[in-house]
Design a protein around this motif. Structure first.
Motif, PDB file in Angstrom:
ATOM      1  N   VAL A   1       5.814  14.007  -0.961  1.00 19.77           N
ATOM      2  CA  VAL A   1       5.686  12.706  -0.297  1.00 19.77           C
ATOM      3  C   VAL A   1       6.997  11.955  -0.482  1.00 19.77           C
ATOM      4  O   VAL A   1       7.579  11.975  -1.569  1.00 19.77           O
ATOM      5  N   SER A   2       7.465  11.307   0.575  1.00 19.92           N
ATOM      6  CA  SER A   2       8.674  10.493   0.481  1.00 19.92           C
ATOM      7  C   SER A   2       8.427   9.141   1.139  1.00 19.92           C
ATOM      8  O   SER A   2       7.523   8.983   1.966  1.00 19.92           O
ATOM      9  N   LEU A   3       9.259   8.157   0.749  1.00 22.22           N
ATOM     10  CA  LEU A   3       9.171   6.804   1.296  1.00 22.22           C
ATOM     11  C   LEU A   3      10.501   6.424   1.918  1.00 22.22           C
ATOM     12  O   LEU A   3      11.556   6.773   1.403  1.00 22.22           O
ATOM     13  N   GLU A   4      10.450   5.685   3.025  1.00 27.06           N
ATOM     14  CA  GLU A   4      11.674   5.170   3.628  1.00 27.06           C
ATOM     15  C   GLU A   4      11.384   3.830   4.285  1.00 27.06           C
ATOM     16  O   GLU A   4      10.229   3.472   4.547  1.00 27.06           O
ATOM     17  N   ASP A   5      12.465   3.085   4.546  1.00 29.48           N
ATOM     18  CA  ASP A   5      12.360   1.786   5.196  1.00 29.48           C
ATOM     19  C   ASP A   5      12.072   1.988   6.677  1.00 29.48           C
ATOM     20  O   ASP A   5      12.849   2.628   7.386  1.00 29.48           O
ATOM     21  N   ALA A   6      10.973   1.433   7.160  1.00 31.73           N
ATOM     22  CA  ALA A   6      10.633   1.569   8.578  1.00 31.73           C
ATOM     23  C   ALA A   6      11.638   0.858   9.471  1.00 31.73           C
ATOM     24  O   ALA A   6      11.750   1.168  10.657  1.00 31.73           O
ATOM     25  N   ASP A   7      12.407  -0.087   8.898  1.00 34.68           N
ATOM     26  CA  ASP A   7      13.379  -0.849   9.679  1.00 34.68           C
ATOM     27  C   ASP A   7      14.809  -0.402   9.414  1.00 34.68           C
ATOM     28  O   ASP A   7      15.762  -1.108   9.756  1.00 34.68           O
ATOM     29  N   ALA A   8      14.987   0.765   8.798  1.00 33.16           N
ATOM     30  CA  ALA A   8      16.333   1.245   8.476  1.00 33.16           C
ATOM     31  C   ALA A   8      17.178   1.346   9.734  1.00 33.16           C
ATOM     32  O   ALA A   8      16.714   1.795  10.777  1.00 33.16           O
ATOM     33  N   GLY A   9      18.437   0.905   9.615  1.00 37.05           N
ATOM     34  CA  GLY A   9      19.358   0.972  10.733  1.00 37.05           C
ATOM     35  C   GLY A   9      19.252  -0.175  11.708  1.00 37.05           C
ATOM     36  O   GLY A   9      19.952  -0.202  12.719  1.00 37.05           O
TER      37      GLY A   9
ATOM     38  N   ALA B   1      -7.575  10.122   5.479  1.00 32.03           N
ATOM     39  CA  ALA B   1      -8.784   9.314   5.264  1.00 32.03           C
ATOM     40  C   ALA B   1      -9.202   9.335   3.800  1.00 32.03           C
ATOM     41  O   ALA B   1      -9.560   8.289   3.221  1.00 32.03           O
ATOM     42  N   ALA B   2      -9.161  10.505   3.172  1.00 32.12           N
ATOM     43  CA  ALA B   2      -9.541  10.615   1.761  1.00 32.12           C
ATOM     44  C   ALA B   2      -8.562   9.865   0.868  1.00 32.12           C
ATOM     45  O   ALA B   2      -8.974   9.180  -0.081  1.00 32.12           O
ATOM     46  N   ALA B   3      -7.269   9.978   1.161  1.00 33.33           N
ATOM     47  CA  ALA B   3      -6.273   9.272   0.356  1.00 33.33           C
ATOM     48  C   ALA B   3      -6.423   7.765   0.496  1.00 33.33           C
ATOM     49  O   ALA B   3      -6.316   7.016  -0.480  1.00 33.33           O
ATOM     50  N   SER B   4      -6.709   7.303   1.721  1.00 33.37           N
ATOM     51  CA  SER B   4      -6.898   5.868   1.954  1.00 33.37           C
ATOM     52  C   SER B   4      -8.110   5.357   1.207  1.00 33.37           C
ATOM     53  O   SER B   4      -8.074   4.290   0.573  1.00 33.37           O
ATOM     54  N   ALA B   5      -9.190   6.111   1.278  1.00 34.09           N
ATOM     55  CA  ALA B   5     -10.407   5.706   0.552  1.00 34.09           C
ATOM     56  C   ALA B   5     -10.157   5.677  -0.945  1.00 34.09           C
ATOM     57  O   ALA B   5     -10.655   4.786  -1.658  1.00 34.09           O
ATOM     58  N   GLN B   6      -9.380   6.634  -1.440  1.00 32.64           N
ATOM     59  CA  GLN B   6      -9.096   6.706  -2.879  1.00 32.64           C
ATOM     60  C   GLN B   6      -8.379   5.456  -3.374  1.00 32.64           C
ATOM     61  O   GLN B   6      -8.634   4.979  -4.477  1.00 32.64           O
TER      62      GLN B   6
ATOM     63  N   HIS C   1       0.795  -1.228   0.000  1.00 36.87           N
ATOM     64  CA  HIS C   1       0.000   0.000   0.000  1.00 36.87           C
ATOM     65  C   HIS C   1       0.825   1.276   0.000  1.00 36.87           C
ATOM     66  O   HIS C   1       0.267   2.371  -0.115  1.00 36.87           O
ATOM     67  N   ALA C   2       2.154   1.167   0.104  1.00 36.38           N
ATOM     68  CA  ALA C   2       2.984   2.359   0.249  1.00 36.38           C
ATOM     69  C   ALA C   2       2.891   3.282  -0.966  1.00 36.38           C
ATOM     70  O   ALA C   2       2.647   4.482  -0.830  1.00 36.38           O
ATOM     71  N   GLU C   3       3.085   2.741  -2.152  1.00 31.91           N
ATOM     72  CA  GLU C   3       3.078   3.594  -3.345  1.00 31.91           C
ATOM     73  C   GLU C   3       1.682   4.100  -3.694  1.00 31.91           C
ATOM     74  O   GLU C   3       1.519   5.284  -4.002  1.00 31.91           O
ATOM     75  N   PRO C   4       0.632   3.237  -3.651  1.00 31.64           N
ATOM     76  CA  PRO C   4      -0.718   3.777  -3.913  1.00 31.64           C
ATOM     77  C   PRO C   4      -1.110   4.887  -2.939  1.00 31.64           C
ATOM     78  O   PRO C   4      -1.699   5.889  -3.347  1.00 31.64           O
ATOM     79  N   LEU C   5      -0.758   4.726  -1.664  1.00 31.36           N
ATOM     80  CA  LEU C   5      -1.101   5.753  -0.694  1.00 31.36           C
ATOM     81  C   LEU C   5      -0.315   7.031  -0.959  1.00 31.36           C
ATOM     82  O   LEU C   5      -0.853   8.137  -0.845  1.00 31.36           O
ATOM     83  N   SER C   6       0.962   6.889  -1.350  1.00 30.79           N
ATOM     84  CA  SER C   6       1.772   8.069  -1.674  1.00 30.79           C
ATOM     85  C   SER C   6       1.147   8.858  -2.823  1.00 30.79           C
ATOM     86  O   SER C   6       1.026  10.089  -2.767  1.00 30.79           O
ATOM     87  N   ASP C   7       0.762   8.149  -3.879  1.00 31.47           N
ATOM     88  CA  ASP C   7       0.135   8.813  -5.027  1.00 31.47           C
ATOM     89  C   ASP C   7      -1.168   9.491  -4.621  1.00 31.47           C
ATOM     90  O   ASP C   7      -1.455  10.633  -5.037  1.00 31.47           O
ATOM     91  N   ALA C   8      -1.969   8.806  -3.798  1.00 27.52           N
ATOM     92  CA  ALA C   8      -3.256   9.362  -3.387  1.00 27.52           C
ATOM     93  C   ALA C   8      -3.064  10.601  -2.507  1.00 27.52           C
ATOM     94  O   ALA C   8      -3.818  11.574  -2.613  1.00 27.52           O
TER      95      ALA C   8
END
Length: 297
Positions: free
Chosen positions: A30-38, A77-82, A14-21
Motif C-alpha cells: 500500500v502506498s500514499l500520495e498527494d491527490a493534488d500533486a503537481g 468494503a472489508a477494509a472500510s468496515a474495519q 482516513h488515509a492511514e487507517p484505510l491503508s493499514d486495514a
C-alpha cells in the motif's frame, strides 16, 4: 502472474487507517500520495522550527496492490468496515501485468544531460561523456533525480554560477543531488539538511557513491552560520514560512536560490523575501520557476 491495483481517493483523516486495514485484508503493498500533486493545491509535508507539520495531505490517493483473483470491491468494503468508514465510491481498479520490474524500471531512466558539461547518470549506465561532470544517482523515493524541472533549474544555475570555493547550504536536500553537483563544481564547504531522516541517509549514501565530501544532518543539528549560497528546492508554502530562517543563513552579498515554485506563485515568493534580497528575473521551465536573489548588505 498479473496483479490488481486499486486506487482510492480519501481525505487525510482516513488515509492511514484505510491503508493499514487494506494490508490486514490481504493487500501485498500500500502506498500514499498527494491527490493534488503537481497542481497549485499541492501540499508539502514539512516541519521547520516554529512551524507545525501537516499530518497528511488534505486529499490523498491510497494505492493497494492485490492478488490477481482478489475481489477488489470486497477487499475495499472489508477494509472500510474495519476502520469504521463508509466504503469509498471514488476508486479505480486496473490490471498490472507481470514484468521484469527491475529491468523495466531501469529502462525508464537514461542518463540526463543537464548542460554542456553536467550529466546525471544512473549507476547501471556508462557515462555518455566521461570528460563531463557526471553525478551518479539512481531513482529513489521521490527525492530528486534531475528529471523534474525544479531540479534542472537549480542544477543549471549551479553549473553556470559557481566559481569554486563557495560555502553552500542545500536546504531540503532530498537525494543530495544539488549538494553533490555543487561539490563537483567546486563549492566548499557544503552542508545539506532535510526534515526526513531517510533523505539524510540517501544523501550520505549518494555523496559516498560520488566520492564527494558534504555534511548532511537534520535541521536541529545544523550548526549556526551563514553561506555564500543557499539553495532551497522545496515548495512555495514552506519557502514563504521560512523567510526568516533562510534569510538568516545567507551572508551579505550572498545568493539565495529558490525553486519548487509554480510560475503563478513567483511574485508572492519574491514579495515575501524582498526586504532582504534583490531578485533577478525568474527563470521558467515547464511552468515551474527558479528565483535567485542577492542578499542586501
Amino acid at each position: 502472474m498479473p496483479w490488481q491495483s486499486i486506487r482510492i481517493r480519501v481525505d487525510s483523516e482516513h488515509a492511514e487507517p484505510l491503508s493499514d486495514a487494506l494490508m490486514e485484508q490481504g493487500a501485498l503493498s500500500v502506498s500514499l500520495e498527494d491527490a493534488d500533486a503537481g497542481t497549485i493545491d499541492e501540499t508539502p509535508l514539512f516541519g521547520e522550527p516554529d512551524h507545525p507539520s501537516a499530518a497528511l495531505w488534505p486529499r490523498s490517493i491510497v494505492t493497494a496492490l492485490l492478488e490477481e483473483d482478489a475481489d477488489a470491491a470486497a477487499v475495499l468494503a472489508a477494509a472500510s468496515a474495519q476502520c469504521g468508514i463508509p466504503a469509498p465510491a471514488d476508486y479505480a481498479v486496473e490490471i498490472v501485468d507481470e514484468q521484469d520490474w527491475v529491468r523495466l524500471t531501469q529502462a525508464q531512466f537514461e542518463p540526463i544531460r543537464i548542460s554542456e558539461r553536467l550529466w546525471i547518470v544512473p549507476t547501471w549506465h556508462t557515462a555518455p561523456d566521461r570528460g563531463a561532470t557526471n553525478i551518479k544517482l539512481d531513482p529513489g523515493l521521490a527525492f530528486g533525480t534531475g528529471t523534474h524541472p525544479t531540479t534542472r533549474l537549480c542544477l543549471r544555475w549551479l553549473d553556470t554560477h559557481l566559481a569554486g570555493g563557495e560555502a553552500l547550504l542545500d536546504y531540503g536536500c532530498g537525494s543530495g543531488i544539488l549538494a553533490i553537483a555543487a561539490s563537483k563544481l567546486g563549492a566548499t564547504p557544503i552542508d545539506g539538511t532535510d526534515i526526513d531522516p531517510q533523505a539524510i541517509r540517501a544523501s550520505r549514501d549518494n555523496a559516498a557513491l560520488n566520492g564527494i565530501t558534504a555534511h548532511f544532518c537534520l535541521p536541529d543539528e545544523l550548526a549556526p552560520g551563514q553561506y555564500d549560497v543557499v539553495v532551497a528546492n522545496i515548495l512555495t508554502g514552506p519557502l514563504k514560512a521560512m523567510v526568516g530562517l533562510l534569510t538568516g543563513r545567507v551572508r551579505a552579498g550572498g545568493r539565495l536560490v529558490l525553486s519548487g515554485i509554480l510560475a503563478e506563485q513567483a511574485e508572492d515568493v519574491m514579495a515575501a523575501y524582498r526586504d532582504g534580497f534583490v531578485f533577478d528575473p525568474p527563470e521558467i521551465d515547464d511552468g515551474w520557476v527558479r528565483l535567485v536573489g542577492v542578499r542586501r548588505r
